[in-house]
Structure formats: C-alpha cells, structure tokens
Design an enzyme around this catalytic site. Structure first.
Site, PDB file in Angstrom:
ATOM      1  N   GLY A  35      -3.085 -14.287  -9.306  1.00  0.00           N
ATOM      2  CA  GLY A  35      -2.353 -13.878  -8.104  1.00  0.00           C
ATOM      3  C   GLY A  35      -3.297 -13.286  -7.081  1.00  0.00           C
ATOM      4  O   GLY A  35      -4.384 -12.810  -7.422  1.00  0.00           O
TER       5      GLY A  35
ATOM      6  N   GLN B 286      -6.000  -8.343  -0.020  1.00  0.00           N
ATOM      7  CA  GLN B 286      -7.213  -8.688  -0.767  1.00  0.00           C
ATOM      8  C   GLN B 286      -8.105  -9.659  -0.006  1.00  0.00           C
ATOM      9  O   GLN B 286      -9.275  -9.831  -0.355  1.00  0.00           O
ATOM     10  CB  GLN B 286      -6.848  -9.288  -2.131  1.00  0.00           C
ATOM     11  CG  GLN B 286      -6.252  -8.264  -3.088  1.00  0.00           C
ATOM     12  CD  GLN B 286      -5.993  -8.893  -4.434  1.00  0.00           C
ATOM     13  OE1 GLN B 286      -4.996  -9.560  -4.616  1.00  0.00           O
ATOM     14  NE2 GLN B 286      -6.894  -8.694  -5.372  1.00  0.00           N
TER      15      GLN B 286
ATOM     16  N   CYS C   8      -7.676  -7.523 -11.937  1.00  0.00           N
ATOM     17  CA  CYS C   8      -7.424  -7.705 -10.511  1.00  0.00           C
ATOM     18  C   CYS C   8      -8.714  -8.227  -9.900  1.00  0.00           C
ATOM     19  O   CYS C   8      -9.800  -7.719 -10.205  1.00  0.00           O
ATOM     20  CB  CYS C   8      -7.046  -6.353  -9.889  1.00  0.00           C
ATOM     21  SG  CYS C   8      -6.777  -6.445  -8.109  1.00  0.00           S
ATOM     22  N   LEU C   9      -8.609  -9.230  -9.037  1.00  0.00           N
ATOM     23  CA  LEU C   9      -9.805  -9.832  -8.442  1.00  0.00           C
ATOM     24  C   LEU C   9     -10.570  -8.840  -7.564  1.00  0.00           C
ATOM     25  O   LEU C   9     -11.741  -9.059  -7.272  1.00  0.00           O
ATOM     26  CB  LEU C   9      -9.426 -11.074  -7.634  1.00  0.00           C
ATOM     27  CG  LEU C   9      -8.895 -12.247  -8.463  1.00  0.00           C
ATOM     28  CD1 LEU C   9      -8.420 -13.373  -7.550  1.00  0.00           C
ATOM     29  CD2 LEU C   9      -9.943 -12.759  -9.442  1.00  0.00           C
TER      30      LEU C   9
ATOM     31  N   HIS D 235       2.503  -6.752  -9.802  1.00  0.00           N
ATOM     32  CA  HIS D 235       1.125  -6.408  -9.437  1.00  0.00           C
ATOM     33  C   HIS D 235       0.863  -6.699  -7.958  1.00  0.00           C
ATOM     34  O   HIS D 235       0.342  -5.854  -7.218  1.00  0.00           O
ATOM     35  CB  HIS D 235       0.170  -7.208 -10.339  1.00  0.00           C
ATOM     36  CG  HIS D 235      -1.283  -7.035 -10.055  1.00  0.00           C
ATOM     37  ND1 HIS D 235      -2.171  -6.515 -10.977  1.00  0.00           N
ATOM     38  CD2 HIS D 235      -2.037  -7.352  -8.952  1.00  0.00           C
ATOM     39  CE1 HIS D 235      -3.392  -6.501 -10.446  1.00  0.00           C
ATOM     40  NE2 HIS D 235      -3.342  -7.002  -9.222  1.00  0.00           N
ATOM     41  N   GLU D 236       1.262  -7.898  -7.522  1.00  0.00           N
ATOM     42  CA  GLU D 236       0.984  -8.285  -6.130  1.00  0.00           C
ATOM     43  C   GLU D 236       1.873  -7.519  -5.153  1.00  0.00           C
ATOM     44  O   GLU D 236       1.429  -7.160  -4.056  1.00  0.00           O
ATOM     45  CB  GLU D 236       1.148  -9.795  -5.945  1.00  0.00           C
ATOM     46  CG  GLU D 236       0.304 -10.676  -6.875  1.00  0.00           C
ATOM     47  CD  GLU D 236      -1.168 -10.348  -6.891  1.00  0.00           C
ATOM     48  OE1 GLU D 236      -1.691  -9.846  -5.881  1.00  0.00           O
ATOM     49  OE2 GLU D 236      -1.810 -10.582  -7.941  1.00  0.00           O
TER      50      GLU D 236
ATOM     51  N   HIS E 169       0.230  -4.341  -4.415  1.00  0.00           N
ATOM     52  CA  HIS E 169      -0.868  -4.464  -3.448  1.00  0.00           C
ATOM     53  C   HIS E 169      -0.363  -4.294  -2.017  1.00  0.00           C
ATOM     54  O   HIS E 169      -1.060  -3.730  -1.163  1.00  0.00           O
ATOM     55  CB  HIS E 169      -1.524  -5.853  -3.545  1.00  0.00           C
ATOM     56  CG  HIS E 169      -2.661  -5.934  -4.517  1.00  0.00           C
ATOM     57  ND1 HIS E 169      -3.794  -5.156  -4.413  1.00  0.00           N
ATOM     58  CD2 HIS E 169      -2.847  -6.719  -5.600  1.00  0.00           C
ATOM     59  CE1 HIS E 169      -4.631  -5.461  -5.410  1.00  0.00           C
ATOM     60  NE2 HIS E 169      -4.074  -6.406  -6.148  1.00  0.00           N
TER      61      HIS E 169
HETATM   62 NI    NI Z   1      -4.773  -7.386  -7.806  1.00  0.00          NI
END
Ligand code: NI
Length: 169
Positions: free
Chosen positions: A46, A51, A101-102, A143-144, A147
């Site tokens: 995701g 991000q 998480c990226l 999670h997203e 963000h």
């Molecule tokens: Ni993330």
C-alpha cells in the site's frame, strides 16, 4: 507514468493531516498511476499520498481478492484506488501482526488492527464505492488511512524488530 520518491522517516510530511481531494481530474489520474508504478517498484502492498509528498486523502493498495491462493506471486498486479476514504465499520475482533511501511524501510512494528473493516471511498472518476475487507487488505486500509491523518507505525507499534534482527520475544 513515472516513479515518485518515497518520503522517508524523519520528514515532517509524514506527520501532517491531508486534505480531501476536490478535483477528479487528469492530475489525480497521473498521481494514481505514478503511485501504482512506485508501489510496484518498491514491492509494497500500500502507498498513501503523503508518502509521495502529496498532502491529499488518497491511497492505493494491492488487490489480491480474485487471485487463487498460491498464485499471488505470479498473477498480474492489480490495485484498488481509494480517494477520500472513510472507514465506516470495523470488527471488535483484532489481529496483532508485525507490519512494515515503505517510509520506514527495514522496520516492522507490532500493531493490533481490526480483523475486518468496511470502508467507503471514491474512484479516480469520483464514483463512490464501498468495500469490505479482511486480512492483509483490512490491515492495509487501516494503515494507509492512518497515513492520511499523519499517523504511522512509529506512533502505533508496541514493539519493533528490524529486518536484519531475529524477532525478540
Ligand atoms: Ni505506510
């Protein structure tokens, strides 16, 4: 399409609250296409607007719903686009797992998430849709969505391990 830079740990962008998308235009379509390319390139599940430095309420996730079990690695990648998402309902039952998480490469945080969620969002054309999800997709939606409110695994995790460490007990 183009790869976008993924904002990394320490950037204040990751702590900001995003604004709703108001224009369902070519710019949004380009953003979503770029996010897909960036997510696929990073081998993630995701990716949220902030991000890639865009402070709008938009995220994407990998869509594995129609893929037969065991073929996740070979099936062509599909995505779900969430614009102005809202979580409508979530199960009381929680699942605790390590998630990454990226924006925090190599870090994995232990986080309890609802087992099931129901969400509403818009697609890139402004059409509303609802989705019910379990498992990885439910976790990803939570999670997203976090963000978009400036909340990351660093705020939520009760425990971390690094990719190059043995998991502690
Ligand atoms: Ni993330």
């Amino acid at each position: 399409m183009a790869l976008r830079y993924i904002v990394q740990d320490g950037d204040p962008i990751l702590k900001k609250v995003c604004r709703p998308v108001t224009k369902f235009d070519d710019r949004l379509a380009t953003l979503l296409d770029d996010m897909k390319e960036t997510l696929a390139d990073a081998n993630g599940y995701g990716l949220a607007g902030p991000q890639v430095g865009v402070m709008r309420r938009v995220f994407i996730s990998i869509d594995e719903r129609d893929i037969p079990e065991g073929q996740e690695d070979t099936a062509p990648l599909k995505f779900i686009e969430f614009v102005n998402p809202e979580i409508l309902e979530e199960s009381d039952e929680m699942v605790t797992l390590y998630e990454g998480c990226l924006s925090f490469p190599g870090r994995n945080g232990e986080i309890a998430r609802p087992k099931w969620v129901k969400a509403r969002a818009f697609d890139r054309y402004g059409n509303p849709f609802e989705i019910e999800a379990e498992g990885m997709l439910a976790r990803c939606i939570c999670h997203e969505s976090n963000h978009l409110d400036g909340i990351t695994i660093m705020d939520l995790a009760t425990h971390f391990y690094e990719d190059d460490e043995e998991e502690e007990n």
